[in-house]
Design an enzyme around this catalytic site. Structure first.
Site, PDB file in Angstrom:
ATOM      1  N   TYR A 131       0.794  -1.226   0.000  1.00 28.40           N
ATOM      2  CA  TYR A 131       0.000   0.000   0.000  1.00 28.40           C
ATOM      3  C   TYR A 131       0.828   1.279   0.000  1.00 28.40           C
ATOM      4  CZ  TYR A 131      -4.619  -2.082   0.565  1.00 28.40           C
ATOM      5  OH  TYR A 131      -5.800  -2.746   0.345  1.00 28.40           O
ATOM      6  N   ASP A 215      -3.715 -18.398   1.381  1.00 27.43           N
ATOM      7  CA  ASP A 215      -4.703 -19.136   0.570  1.00 27.43           C
ATOM      8  C   ASP A 215      -5.395 -20.200   1.429  1.00 27.43           C
ATOM      9  OD1 ASP A 215      -2.210 -20.373   0.682  1.00 27.43           O
ATOM     10  OD2 ASP A 215      -2.250 -21.124  -1.374  1.00 27.43           O
ATOM     11  N   ASP A 239      -6.878  -6.724   4.042  1.00 20.54           N
ATOM     12  CA  ASP A 239      -7.980  -6.087   3.317  1.00 20.54           C
ATOM     13  C   ASP A 239      -8.917  -7.156   2.755  1.00 20.54           C
ATOM     14  OD1 ASP A 239      -9.437  -4.022   1.945  1.00 20.54           O
ATOM     15  OD2 ASP A 239      -8.416  -4.635   0.109  1.00 20.54           O
ATOM     16  N   ASP A 243     -12.936  -8.598   4.186  1.00 26.43           N
ATOM     17  CA  ASP A 243     -14.201  -8.621   3.425  1.00 26.43           C
ATOM     18  C   ASP A 243     -14.789 -10.028   3.433  1.00 26.43           C
ATOM     19  OD1 ASP A 243     -13.908  -5.914   2.711  1.00 26.43           O
ATOM     20  OD2 ASP A 243     -14.605  -6.258   0.675  1.00 26.43           O
TER      21      ASP A 243
HETATM   22  C1  IPM Z   1     -10.577  -0.669   3.025  1.00 24.94           C
HETATM   23  C2  IPM Z   1     -10.565  -0.199   1.585  1.00 24.94           C
HETATM   24  C3  IPM Z   1      -9.267   0.555   1.282  1.00 24.94           C
HETATM   25  C4  IPM Z   1      -8.136  -0.404   1.523  1.00 24.94           C
HETATM   26  C5  IPM Z   1      -9.224   1.154  -0.138  1.00 24.94           C
HETATM   27  C6  IPM Z   1     -10.333   2.144  -0.362  1.00 24.94           C
HETATM   28  C7  IPM Z   1      -7.885   1.817  -0.432  1.00 24.94           C
HETATM   29  O1  IPM Z   1     -10.758  -1.272   0.734  1.00 24.94           O
HETATM   30  O2  IPM Z   1     -10.463   0.176   3.934  1.00 24.94           O
HETATM   31  O3  IPM Z   1     -10.735  -1.861   3.261  1.00 24.94           O
HETATM   32  O4  IPM Z   1      -7.807  -1.216   0.651  1.00 24.94           O
HETATM   33  O5  IPM Z   1      -7.551  -0.342   2.614  1.00 24.94           O
HETATM   34 MN    MN Z   2     -11.289  -3.140   1.761  1.00 25.48          MN
END
Ligand code: IPM
Ligand code: MN
Ligand code: NAD
Length: 351
Positions: A131, A215, A239, A243
């Site tokens: 990042y 993985d 990240d 999710d």
């Molecule tokens: C998150 C988002 C960010 C990240 C993006 C918007 C840069 O996906 O906060 O999870 O990848 O950190």
């Molecule tokens: Mn994210």
């Protein structure tokens, strides 16, 4: 508060309303100042993160409640990189704590899993890795183009996040820490993670620690989420896995996160983005932002208020007073109003 773009501007005011209801009941002094940083300002004035913003937040504020950034009119996403990644890096918010907690059995897509099975914390490194924006193009826009994105990992950076994960486990009475990387392929960057993990874990003999490749972790977390208490991983994998975790517990609409530098001004936000596909429709789920607010109140040391927010969210889920993403028919503002009332009732019931 920095509501940002899209549904960030819809959910953040709801969270503020619920916080204000809870803190008014306990007479905690809290003052909100709103900043209009986001795509509109960027397109209008060319300003993303204003000059002096970092110092101002650090010196004059205790916490930042953040919405989301991202707008189809800014395809480069430059303003989001400047503002969100800028604040994470410049405030040195090296911990991104993203709890995965199933708050109602019906919300998980996993068969036969219940609330007690899905409760873990993802500790994502938040200031390094892929990042940092180090890289470049060579022969751009030609057939021979090369694009390079560097994965930057410092020993200090890796050590402090792994140590934080162990400390988090210890302080919360959790017994298991899983470090996840891709050291079988990323033989430099994640070799460092391996070596640091092996050293740090020796100081935490009371914690059962193990390693999984990312993985395999993605597979195991779906197969049997009961295995995990605390997961620590690098910025990009955190990240993605957060999710995935969010969906196991009801989806992005519900998932909160805390960007923390212990003892310093920290930033709290839902895990989701600006959701342009539903922005402006009044149906964004505000629960992720409210749960992020609970993390913020807890960080500020206001546990009863944090508890009131969490209890209100649980009550909304029980009574199905929720937005369409969770199968309900309520609007963002209706849910916010309901939670604000519920947060107050909560205290009255306790006293
Ligand atoms: C998150 C988002 C960010 C990240 C993006 C918007 C840069 O996906 O906060 O999870 O990848 O950190
Ligand atoms: Mn994210
Ligand atoms: P997203 O999280 O915005 O949306 C993904 C899906 O989840 C969409 O279908 C959306 O409608 C749904 N969703 C998300 N939050 C919801 C909520 N509160 N209630 C109901 N449904 C919700 O991810 P995306 O579509 O990949 O990204 C959209 C923009 O947001 C992009 O510009 C991206 O870079 C940005 N983004 C920002 C952040 C952040 O600011 N922290 C995080 C993720 C994505």
């Amino acid at each position: 508060m920095i509501p940002g773009d899209g549904i960030g501007r819809e959910v953040t005011p709801q969270a503020v309303k619920v916080i204000q209801a809870a803190t008014a009941t306990t007479k905690r002094p809290i003052e909100f100042v709103e900043f209009d940083w986001g795509a509109d300002k960027y397109l209008r004035e060319g300003i993303s993160l204003p000059a002096g913003a970092v110092e101002m937040l650090r010196d004059e504020f205790d916490a930042v409640l953040f919405g989301a950034l991202g707008d189809p009119r800014v395809p480069s996403n430059q303003h989001a990189a400047d503002i969100l990644l800028g604040l994470r890096f410049k405030l040195d918010l090296y911990v991104n704590a993203r709890p995965v907690e199933l708050l109602h059995d019906r919300l998980t897509p996993l068969r036969d899993r219940t609330e007690k099975d899905i409760r873990l914390m993802v500790i994502r490194e938040n200031t390094e890795g892929l990042y940092v924006g180090v890289g470049g193009f060579f022969k751009k826009d030609t057939a021979d183009e090369i694009a390079v994105q560097e994965d930057v990992n410092s020993r200090k950076g890796v050590e402090r996040i792994i140590r934080y994960a162990f400390e988090y486990a210890r302080q919360n009475g959790l017994k298991r820490v899983c470090m996840s990387d891709k050291s079988n392929a990323m033989t430099f960057a994640h070799d460092l993670w391996q070596r640091v993990f092996k050293t740090v874990r020796q100081e935490y003999a009371d914690i059962d620690s193990r390693h999984l490749y990312i993985d395999t972790l993605a597979m195991e977390i779906v197969r049997d989420p009961r295995q995990f208490d605390v997961i620590v991983t690098c910025n990009l994998f955190g990240d993605i896995i957060s999710d995935l975790g969010a969906q196991l517990a009801g989806g992005l609409g519900l998932a909160p996160s805390a960007n923390i530098h212990p003892g310093e001004t920290s930033l709290f936000e839902p895990v989701h983005g600006s959701a342009p596909n539903i922005a402006g429709k009044g149906i964004a789920n505000p629960l992720g932002s409210v749960l992020a607010s609970a993390m913020m109140l807890e960080y500020l040391g206001w546990k009863p208020e944090a508890g009131a927010l969490r209890n209100a969210v649980r009550a909304a889920l029980r009574q199905n007073y929720v937005t369409p993403d969770l199968g309900g028919d309520k609007h963002t503002v209706e849910v916010g109003d309901w939670l604000a009332k519920e947060a107050v009732t909560n205290f009255v019931a306790q006293t």
